[in-house]
Every structure is written in structure tokens, then in C-alpha cells.
Design an enzyme around this catalytic site. Structure first.
Site, PDB file in Angstrom:
ATOM      1  N   PRO A  96      56.746  65.169  42.280  1.00  0.00           N
ATOM      2  CA  PRO A  96      58.048  65.631  41.819  1.00  0.00           C
ATOM      3  C   PRO A  96      59.044  65.796  42.970  1.00  0.00           C
ATOM      4  CG  PRO A  96      56.538  67.473  41.955  1.00  0.00           C
ATOM      5  CD  PRO A  96      55.736  66.244  42.290  1.00  0.00           C
ATOM      6  N   GLY A  97      60.271  65.426  42.729  1.00  0.00           N
ATOM      7  CA  GLY A  97      61.339  65.652  43.705  1.00  0.00           C
ATOM      8  C   GLY A  97      62.354  66.602  43.095  1.00  0.00           C
ATOM      9  N   ARG A  98      63.115  66.058  42.153  1.00  0.00           N
ATOM     10  CA  ARG A  98      64.206  66.797  41.521  1.00  0.00           C
ATOM     11  C   ARG A  98      63.779  68.161  40.956  1.00  0.00           C
ATOM     12  NH1 ARG A  98      68.433  64.065  39.216  1.00  0.00           N
ATOM     13  NH2 ARG A  98      67.090  62.254  39.082  1.00  0.00           N
ATOM     14  N   TYR A 117      75.859  57.870  38.807  1.00  0.00           N
ATOM     15  CA  TYR A 117      75.091  57.868  37.550  1.00  0.00           C
ATOM     16  C   TYR A 117      75.854  58.509  36.395  1.00  0.00           C
ATOM     17  CZ  TYR A 117      71.655  57.801  41.355  1.00  0.00           C
ATOM     18  OH  TYR A 117      70.985  57.538  42.508  1.00  0.00           O
ATOM     19  N   CYS A 170      89.039  58.613  49.229  1.00  0.00           N
ATOM     20  CA  CYS A 170      90.118  57.719  48.808  1.00  0.00           C
ATOM     21  C   CYS A 170      89.624  56.660  47.825  1.00  0.00           C
ATOM     22  CB  CYS A 170      90.725  57.062  50.045  1.00  0.00           C
ATOM     23  SG  CYS A 170      92.136  56.033  49.660  1.00  0.00           S
ATOM     24  N   TYR A 172      68.900  64.896  45.632  1.00  0.00           N
ATOM     25  CA  TYR A 172      69.744  63.700  45.778  1.00  0.00           C
ATOM     26  C   TYR A 172      71.207  64.079  45.991  1.00  0.00           C
ATOM     27  CZ  TYR A 172      65.408  62.013  43.784  1.00  0.00           C
ATOM     28  OH  TYR A 172      64.079  61.781  43.556  1.00  0.00           O
TER      29      TYR A 172
HETATM   30  N1  LLP Z   1      57.894  59.052  43.404  1.00  0.00           N
HETATM   31  C1  LLP Z   1      58.502  57.871  43.564  1.00  0.00           C
HETATM   32  C2  LLP Z   1      57.717  56.700  43.883  1.00  0.00           C
HETATM   33  C3  LLP Z   1      59.899  57.785  43.390  1.00  0.00           C
HETATM   34  O1  LLP Z   1      60.503  56.602  43.523  1.00  0.00           O
HETATM   35  C4  LLP Z   1      60.647  58.950  43.090  1.00  0.00           C
HETATM   36  C5  LLP Z   1      62.105  58.898  42.918  1.00  0.00           C
HETATM   37  C6  LLP Z   1      59.965  60.178  42.957  1.00  0.00           C
HETATM   38  C7  LLP Z   1      58.575  60.181  43.119  1.00  0.00           C
HETATM   39  C8  LLP Z   1      60.653  61.473  42.640  1.00  0.00           C
HETATM   40  O2  LLP Z   1      61.265  61.461  41.400  1.00  0.00           O
HETATM   41  P1  LLP Z   1      61.942  62.777  40.802  1.00  0.00           P
HETATM   42  O3  LLP Z   1      60.843  63.774  40.486  1.00  0.00           O
HETATM   43  O4  LLP Z   1      62.879  63.303  41.811  1.00  0.00           O
HETATM   44  O5  LLP Z   1      62.629  62.295  39.589  1.00  0.00           O
HETATM   45  N2  LLP Z   1      69.053  59.322  43.169  1.00  0.00           N
HETATM   46  C9  LLP Z   1      68.700  59.446  41.780  1.00  0.00           C
HETATM   47  C10 LLP Z   1      67.197  59.556  41.588  1.00  0.00           C
HETATM   48  C11 LLP Z   1      66.420  58.448  42.244  1.00  0.00           C
HETATM   49  C12 LLP Z   1      64.940  58.623  42.132  1.00  0.00           C
HETATM   50  C13 LLP Z   1      64.212  57.670  43.016  1.00  0.00           C
HETATM   51  N3  LLP Z   1      62.787  57.815  42.989  1.00  0.00           N
HETATM   52  C14 LLP Z   1      69.453  60.622  41.176  1.00  0.00           C
HETATM   53  O6  LLP Z   1      70.208  61.279  41.888  1.00  0.00           O
HETATM   54  O7  LLP Z   1      69.347  60.886  39.985  1.00  0.00           O
END
Ligand code: LLP
Length: 421
Positions: free
Chosen positions: A277-279, A318, A345, A374
């Protein structure tokens, strides 16, 4: 006038002390978000590791906090690998991901002793050669394209058939078999990641089913695994009205674990579950503070702030929604319709469209919420704007964790050829 509090701090004071724009992260929120994952997945006998996805936010202090909570990391580049190692995450809890890794990347991965998620046959062969050259072995996962369609923005759906990521579902077994034959690479896992900001989590069940089906075929052929990594992607509630209904790590666990457990029991095997998880770990932990430079009645009622898509690109890229709060007027009645725009700008530099806010004036302080994922990590210096500072707040105390860039940072690394001087 009531002022917005965040992490026990009056954010207006933070803005005065550190200037704007300013990212502010609440340490307790971050820790709690991570703990929610740990607790949710501790309910069964399945050994689960959480590999935080560094791309969401790679600020060292935050990585350090997550490391102290027991997080591993998903890194997508040699740079992210260095950051997480600096934060103290051990090599055995790091997975090096990526769909386009150079020989240098592969060398770095092998030398660091981390696992590599292999995205193509080309990469598999190159990795074997690199590891052979270095006289080392490397554990790998095969990145699977599971062909699952989450209901998210097209730019962040990563596991569709037509997506650039992963090995097509039907080629995975032959690729595993090739990996078993190649020197210096050891097949250890299967990996997928279907997309990001997923609110309808039934797709995670679908992906788990598909991955566990592959696991069965891997074991039928006499191969064994140490882990299955189901990626990240759990969405968060960005809109006020979504906050109560957005899925939680517990919901995710309830979706994934039964499918996972059934299969390992049926086959009488055991290995780890990994999540990335990231977000959902960092998203809600951070706000972006920005000063109002102008209020203009034109075709729209514009509020122009001192942060643009150079610091938060999600709304532009997005069409993402982030709540906006006037931090120095939190208990004033929302009375007027505003469109909040940045200082870049470009006509598209709109941070928030058609929001009802208290009457806004030049000098007011705006907080853009849930910008931990992000946000800063996708920032740039576009329009000659040095990146902003970030502070960490905890129980009413604040610490600077990234200083504001200066014009020096715009000039650094630039050279003027002698013939032009
Ligand atoms: N694992 C892999 C292989 C990934 O490509 C990603 C995110 C994650 C984990 C983490 O995903 P999350 O839990 O954060 O959804 N910039 C975009 C999101 C791009 C996600 C890229 N990959 C935004 O701001 O919505």
C-alpha cells in the site's frame, strides 16, 4: 475566528513560522494508518508483510517512521532503494519493482541483496546474467498481469490486459519454468498490482483468486514459493462524504484472506502474503498549506493561491478531488462558490473547482487535504519555482523535515558552455 488544527498545531502558526506553500504531515496519523494495516492482517495464521510503496511519498523522516512500525518497502528505482535503506528498512523486506530496469538497476538490486520483481522475459535473462557476473544469487518474483479491471481513472489502472505492466497471465507458468532453469535467479514469489485509488474492492478478491490459481499450477509443476504479493491500490475517501464509506484495510483483509487461506489449506502449503500500500498509508497524513494571493471575480470566482500543479499535480493529471479548507476561517459559514487555482502559467492549473467556502480574501490560508500520497513525490520546479518545505507535527510539536528549495536549486547542475559566455 477559529483556526484549523492539525496534529495538535494551529496551522496558521506553522505557515507564519515556515512560510508557504508548506506540506505538513501528522506523525500520529501516519503511524495509525500503518497500524490499521498491521492489525487488519494479524487476524489469521497467514504471515503478512506490508511493503510500503515509496513512490507515494519518499520523504526520509516518513520512511523512518514507517520502518520503526515494521514496514518493508516496494521501490521502483535505485533512488527509492537508497532512500529506504537509509531509513533502515532491511534488504529482506524490500522488493525492487519496475517495468524497465537497466543493467545498472539490476546490478544495484543484486548487490543490495533485495528481491526483484521481474516484469519481462528480457529482464529475467538480463538479471540472471548480471547475478552470474557478480557471483551472487537473487530471489525473484514474477510480475503477473492478472487482467483485472478496477473502476478507476485510466491512468492508474495497471493490471488490464493492455497495460504495460507484468507478464501476460497465460505466459506466467512458462516464464516460471524458464526462471527455474536459469542460473543465479531463484523463483520466490508471484506479484501483481491492479491499480490505485480502488474503492470497489471486489476486484481484489478477483485478483487474489487468479493469483492463487497460478500458485496451484506452480506447485503442480514441482516449484515452490516464499510469497505472493498482491500489490497496493486501496483507495481512500477524498471527498468528505466518502470518508465514512471508503474501504479500510480491514475490509481489504476480509476480501483477500479467505481466498488466500482456502487455497493454501487446500494445497497444504504455506508462504507469506505481501501487500504494497502507498496511498492508504500516507494519503490522509498530510495537508498542503497555501496562501491566497488574489481573489478575482471574473467568469468564475477565482481564488489564486501560492501552490500550483508544480506541487500537487493530482487534480490536473487525474481530475482528482481534494477537500479545501480556509484554515483561518474554519467556523465561518461557507457562503460563496469559488474555483481555487494555482500560480502556474497554464489554464489547466486548477486545484479545486466550484467549492463553497467562507468569504475568501487575499492573505487567507488555504489547506488542501489528504495530500500525503503522490503530492510532493510528483512535484517539479516548473515555472522556475523551487519546491516547498515540509514539516512533521506530533502532539503539538513541529520539526522541519525538508527545507524549502531556493533559486540555487534551480541553477544547480546547469552549465553554460564557454562559447556562450
Ligand atoms: N505497487 C506497485 C507495483 C505500484 O505500481 C503502486 C502504485 C503501488 C504498489 C501503490 O499503490 P497505492 O496503494 O498507492 O494505490 N500517481 C497516481 C497513483 C499512481 C500509482 C502508481 N503505482 C495518483 O496520484 O493517483
Amino acid at each position: 475566528k477559529k483556526h484549523l488544527l492539525f496534529g495538535g498545531m494551529v496551522v496558521v502558526k506553522l505557515a507564519e513560522r515556515y512560510g508557504t506553500p508548506l506540506y505538513v504531515t501528522d506523525e500520529n496519523k501516519l503511524r495509525n494508518n500503518f497500524k490499521r494495516y498491521k492489525n487488519a492482517f494479524e487476524t489469521t495464521n497467514i504471515d503478512t508483510d506490508i511493503y510500503y510503496a515509496v513512490k507515494a511519498n519518499g520523504i526520509l523522516a516518513l520512511l523512518k517512521i514507517l520502518a520503526s512500525e515494521g514496514s518493508g518497502s516496494d521501490v521502483f528505482s535505485a533512488g527509492e532503494l537508497v532512500l529506504t535503506k537509509l531509513a533502515g528498512i532491511p534488504a529482506e523486506k524490500i522488493l525492487f519493482n519496475g517495468n524497465s530496469k537497466s543493467d545498472d538497476d539490476l546490478r544495484t538490486a543484486v548487490e543490495s541483496g533485495v528481491r526483484v520483481s521481474v516484469d519481462s522475459v528480457d529482464e529475467l535473462r538480463a538479471l540472471s546474467a548480471v547475478a552470474n557476473e557478480l557471483g551472487k544469487e537473487v530471489e525473484i518474483a514474477i510480475r503477473v498481469n492478472p487482467d483485472v479491471s478496477p473502476d478507476v481513472h485510466a491512468k492508474i489502472a495497471t493490471g488490464l490486459k493492455e497495460s504495460k505492466f507484468g507478464i501476460p497471465f497465460h505466459d506466467v507458468i512458462p516464464v516460471c519454468e524458464e526462471a527455474e532453469k536459469l542460473p543465479n535467479v531463484l523463483l520466490a514469489g508471484l506479484h501483481c498490482h491492479i491499480g490505485s485509488q480502488i474503492l470497489d474492492i471486489t476486484v481484489f478478491g478477483e485478483a487474489t483468486e487468479k493469483m492463487m490459481g497460478l500458485v496451484e499450477r506452480v506447485y503442480e509443476r514441482g516449484m515452490k514459493l516464499k510469497f505472493v504479493d498482491l500489490g497496493g491500490g486501496l483507495g481512500i475517501g477524498y471527498r468528505q462524504e466518502e470518508k465514512a464509506t471508503a474501504p479500510t484495510p480491514k475490509d481489504l483483509a476480509e476480501m483477500i484472506l479467505p481466498v488466500f487461506e482456502n487455497k493454501v489449506q487446500e494445497l497444504g502449503i504455506s508462504f507469506k502474503l505481501v501487500l504494497e500500500p502507498g496511498r492508504s498509508v500516507v494519503g490522509t497524513s498530510t495537508i498542503l498549506l497555501s496562501r491566497v494571493n488574489a481573489v478575482k471575480r471574473a467568469n468564475k470566482n477565482f481564488v489564486a493561491i501560492d501552490a500550483g500543479f508544480n506541487l500537487l499535480i493530482r487534480p490536473v493529471m487525474y481530475g482528482a478531488y481534494h477537500e479545501v479548507v480556509v484554515a483561518n476561517k474554519v467556523n465561518e459559514r461557507a457562503s460563496e462558490l469559488y474555483t481555487v487555482v494555482g500560480n502556474v502559467c497554464e489554464a489547466g492549473d486548477i486545484m479545486a473547482k466550484d467549492r463553497i467556502l467562507p468569504k475568501v480574501e487575499r492573505g487567507d490560508l488555504v489547506a488542501i487535504l489528504d495530500t500525503g500520497a503522490y503530492g510532493f513525490s510528483m512535484s517539479s520546479q516548473y515555472n522556475g519555482r523551487p519546491r516547498c518545505a515540509e514539516v512533521l507535527v506530533c502532539n503539538g510539536k513541529a520539526d522541519l523535515i525538508r527545507s524549502r528549495e531556493s533559486v540555487e536549486d534551480l541553477i544547480r547542475n546547469q552549465e553554460i558552455p564557454a562559447r556562450l559566455t
